[in-house]
Scaffold this motif. Structure first.
Motif, PDB file in Angstrom:
ATOM      1  N   ALA A 176     -78.638  65.160 -15.320  1.00  0.00           N
ATOM      2  CA  ALA A 176     -79.540  66.240 -14.905  1.00  0.00           C
ATOM      3  C   ALA A 176     -79.136  66.669 -13.501  1.00  0.00           C
ATOM      4  O   ALA A 176     -78.903  65.835 -12.641  1.00  0.00           O
ATOM      5  N   GLY A 177     -79.028  67.950 -13.278  1.00  0.00           N
ATOM      6  CA  GLY A 177     -78.578  68.428 -11.977  1.00  0.00           C
ATOM      7  C   GLY A 177     -77.080  68.688 -11.948  1.00  0.00           C
ATOM      8  O   GLY A 177     -76.568  69.255 -11.003  1.00  0.00           O
ATOM      9  N   GLY A 178     -76.359  68.242 -12.993  1.00  0.00           N
ATOM     10  CA  GLY A 178     -74.937  68.573 -13.080  1.00  0.00           C
ATOM     11  C   GLY A 178     -74.002  67.550 -12.482  1.00  0.00           C
ATOM     12  O   GLY A 178     -72.788  67.751 -12.455  1.00  0.00           O
ATOM     13  N   ASP A 179     -74.543  66.423 -11.978  1.00  0.00           N
ATOM     14  CA  ASP A 179     -73.660  65.385 -11.437  1.00  0.00           C
ATOM     15  C   ASP A 179     -72.909  64.693 -12.574  1.00  0.00           C
ATOM     16  O   ASP A 179     -73.353  64.706 -13.730  1.00  0.00           O
ATOM     17  N   LEU A 180     -71.788  64.060 -12.226  1.00  0.00           N
ATOM     18  CA  LEU A 180     -71.017  63.314 -13.225  1.00  0.00           C
ATOM     19  C   LEU A 180     -71.838  62.118 -13.710  1.00  0.00           C
ATOM     20  O   LEU A 180     -72.383  61.360 -12.900  1.00  0.00           O
ATOM     21  N   ASP A 181     -71.923  61.973 -15.031  1.00  0.00           N
ATOM     22  CA  ASP A 181     -72.607  60.835 -15.635  1.00  0.00           C
ATOM     23  C   ASP A 181     -71.515  59.955 -16.257  1.00  0.00           C
ATOM     24  O   ASP A 181     -71.025  60.244 -17.354  1.00  0.00           O
ATOM     25  N   PRO A 182     -71.096  58.903 -15.550  1.00  0.00           N
ATOM     26  CA  PRO A 182     -69.941  58.133 -16.042  1.00  0.00           C
ATOM     27  C   PRO A 182     -70.206  57.484 -17.393  1.00  0.00           C
ATOM     28  O   PRO A 182     -69.292  57.379 -18.214  1.00  0.00           O
ATOM     29  N   ASP A 183     -71.470  57.078 -17.639  1.00  0.00           N
ATOM     30  CA  ASP A 183     -71.773  56.455 -18.941  1.00  0.00           C
ATOM     31  C   ASP A 183     -71.490  57.436 -20.077  1.00  0.00           C
ATOM     32  O   ASP A 183     -70.893  57.079 -21.094  1.00  0.00           O
ATOM     33  N   ALA A 184     -71.959  58.677 -19.889  1.00  0.00           N
ATOM     34  CA  ALA A 184     -71.776  59.683 -20.945  1.00  0.00           C
ATOM     35  C   ALA A 184     -70.293  59.960 -21.168  1.00  0.00           C
ATOM     36  O   ALA A 184     -69.832  60.095 -22.304  1.00  0.00           O
ATOM     37  N   LEU A 185     -69.528  60.017 -20.080  1.00  0.00           N
ATOM     38  CA  LEU A 185     -68.104  60.333 -20.220  1.00  0.00           C
ATOM     39  C   LEU A 185     -67.348  59.169 -20.860  1.00  0.00           C
ATOM     40  O   LEU A 185     -66.518  59.366 -21.761  1.00  0.00           O
TER      41      LEU A 185
END
Ligand SMILES: Cc1ncc(COP(=O)(O)O)c(C=O)c1O
Length: 397
Positions: free
Chosen positions: A133-142
């Motif tokens: 949320a907010g557009g930051d990198l989500d390492p788990d999702a990637l």
């Protein structure tokens, strides 16, 4: 004669499309271009510049200046720098060199519109990975997406991000770099907005890992997109096949542009702070003229009550990622059921045609952009201020 499949079906960029048929007098907060001028490098910089081809690897003085700007302590060697015709050409060359036909390229969703196009031009399939949320990198999702997409050849990160302005923490970058290295996947970290920070320099992939390739450009912080000079930093062996593509495509960037870029880089100690001041002024205008706009940078306190933070805190770049009125849930995510893709586009068109201000519907950047608009604060300050004045009432209850 038939258009090759890899090109057929590629249309006009949705960003350019918003500019078509715009009624007269509309304020354009659509295009992502700096609206301030870099110092004049005109005649003096290019006078006497040789107009021979020059080295394929570009002027050694320019290569050295880019290496110094990446690591003033001298940690970057000339062989680790590939100068290209804008960072767009670095992307093209890296994609052509590494995105095998039939493979998957993981791209941020929402993300810069060129990434999926470039993947398709390689015969590869772009697959979007979600952002926090907010557009930051989500390492788990990637990392999860990497696990699911076994045939991934290339992963693209973009931070500070276009369109969300999102960032990536050093820990998140390290985690993604390790995951890519384990799987033998090329990681491209597009950091072309990195120098446009407001309060502090954002983390770079180079701070935490020797893996991957980092992109930079004269187009944003040096406010000189027309020079078409960008670069990729990385392991010389990783860059080698991309250099072949770039040389086949364009031999080397224009000599005149190289000379002008060298002059700007040599003045970086003045140019970059001046550009940051420009960006700060624009974020200050958001705080002043439209403090109630629900941007993605807004964090939420305790009971889920929305508490707008200063738009300048922790910012970099010049994109305001704006949730449609009433369209953020308590976690700062867009409520897709209210504004699906077509709702987002319809709202952007209303804002343009009735409100007199052009923004870009978030869906132009991927399905993950539903419920948001990208507002570019890059333009000249009076234009940005007028655009914000026109936007603000649409978010008033
Ligand atoms: C995220 C991102 N990467 C790359 C580019 C390409 O920039 P250039 O080719 O001008 O260096 C842009 C331009 O808007 C961008 O927003």
């Amino acid at each position: 004669m038939r258009t090759a499949t890899r090109v057929a079906g590629q249309g006009l960029s949705p960003i350019r499309r918003m500019a078509l048929d715009a009624p007269p007098g509309v304020v354009d907060l659509g295009l992502g271009e700096p609206g301030w001028r870099p110092p004049d490098v005109g005649q003096a910089a290019v006078e006497g510049t040789s107009l021979d081809y020059g080295p394929n690897t570009s002027d050694p003085a320019l290569v050295a200046a880019i290496a110094r700007s990446a690591s003033p302590a001298g940690g970057v060697a000339a062989e680790e720098v590939m100068v290209t015709a804008g960072s767009q050409a670095a992307l093209y060359a890296l994609f052509q060199a590494y995105a095998e036909p039939g493979s998957v390229v993981l791209v941020p969703d929402p993300g810069f519109v060129a990434y999926p196009t470039l993947a398709r031009m390689c015969g590869a399939t772009p697959v979007g990975y979600p952002l926090a949320a907010g557009g930051d990198l989500d390492p788990d999702a990637l990392v999860a997406a990497l696990g699911e997409q076994r045939h991934t050849s290339l992963v693209v990160l973009n931070h500070p991000a276009n369109p969300t302005g999102g960032l990536a923490s050093a820990e998140a970058l390290a985690r993604v770099a390790d995951a890519c290295a384990e799987r033998g996947v090329l990681l491209v970290s597009d950091e072309v907005y990195a120098e446009l920070w407001v309060e502090r320099r954002p983390a770079s992939l180079r701070d935490v890992s020797a893996e991957g390739v980092v992109l930079g450009s004269m187009s944003k912080a040096f406010a000189a997109p027309g020079l078409r000079i960008g670069w990729a930093l990385g392991d010389p062996e990783v860059l080698a096949p991309a250099r072949l593509v770039h040389n086949a495509m364009t031999t080397a960037p224009s000599r005149l542009s190289q000379a002008a870029a060298l002059t700007l880089l040599e003045a970086a100690e003045d140019v970059l702070p001046a550009s940051r001041a420009q960006v700060r002024e624009r974020w200050g205008a958001v705080d002043r003229l439209a403090p109630h706009l629900p941007t993605s940078g807004q964090r939420f306190v305790g009971d889920g009550h929305q508490k707008p933070m200063s738009r300048t805190a922790g910012r970099a770049g010049f994109y305001l990622w704006l949730a449609l009125p009433g369209d953020l849930d308590g976690d700062g995510r867009a409520r897709h059921d209210e504004h699906g893709g077509s709702g987002t586009e319809a709202f952007a068109l209303r804002l343009r045609d009735e409100g007199g201000v052009t923004t870009i519907p978030g869906t132009a950047f991927g399905p993950g952009g539903a419920g948001f608009l990208r507002v570019s604060l890059g333009g000249p300050v009076p234009q940005v201020e007028e655009g914000l004045r026109r936007l603000a009432p649409w978010w008033e209850a």
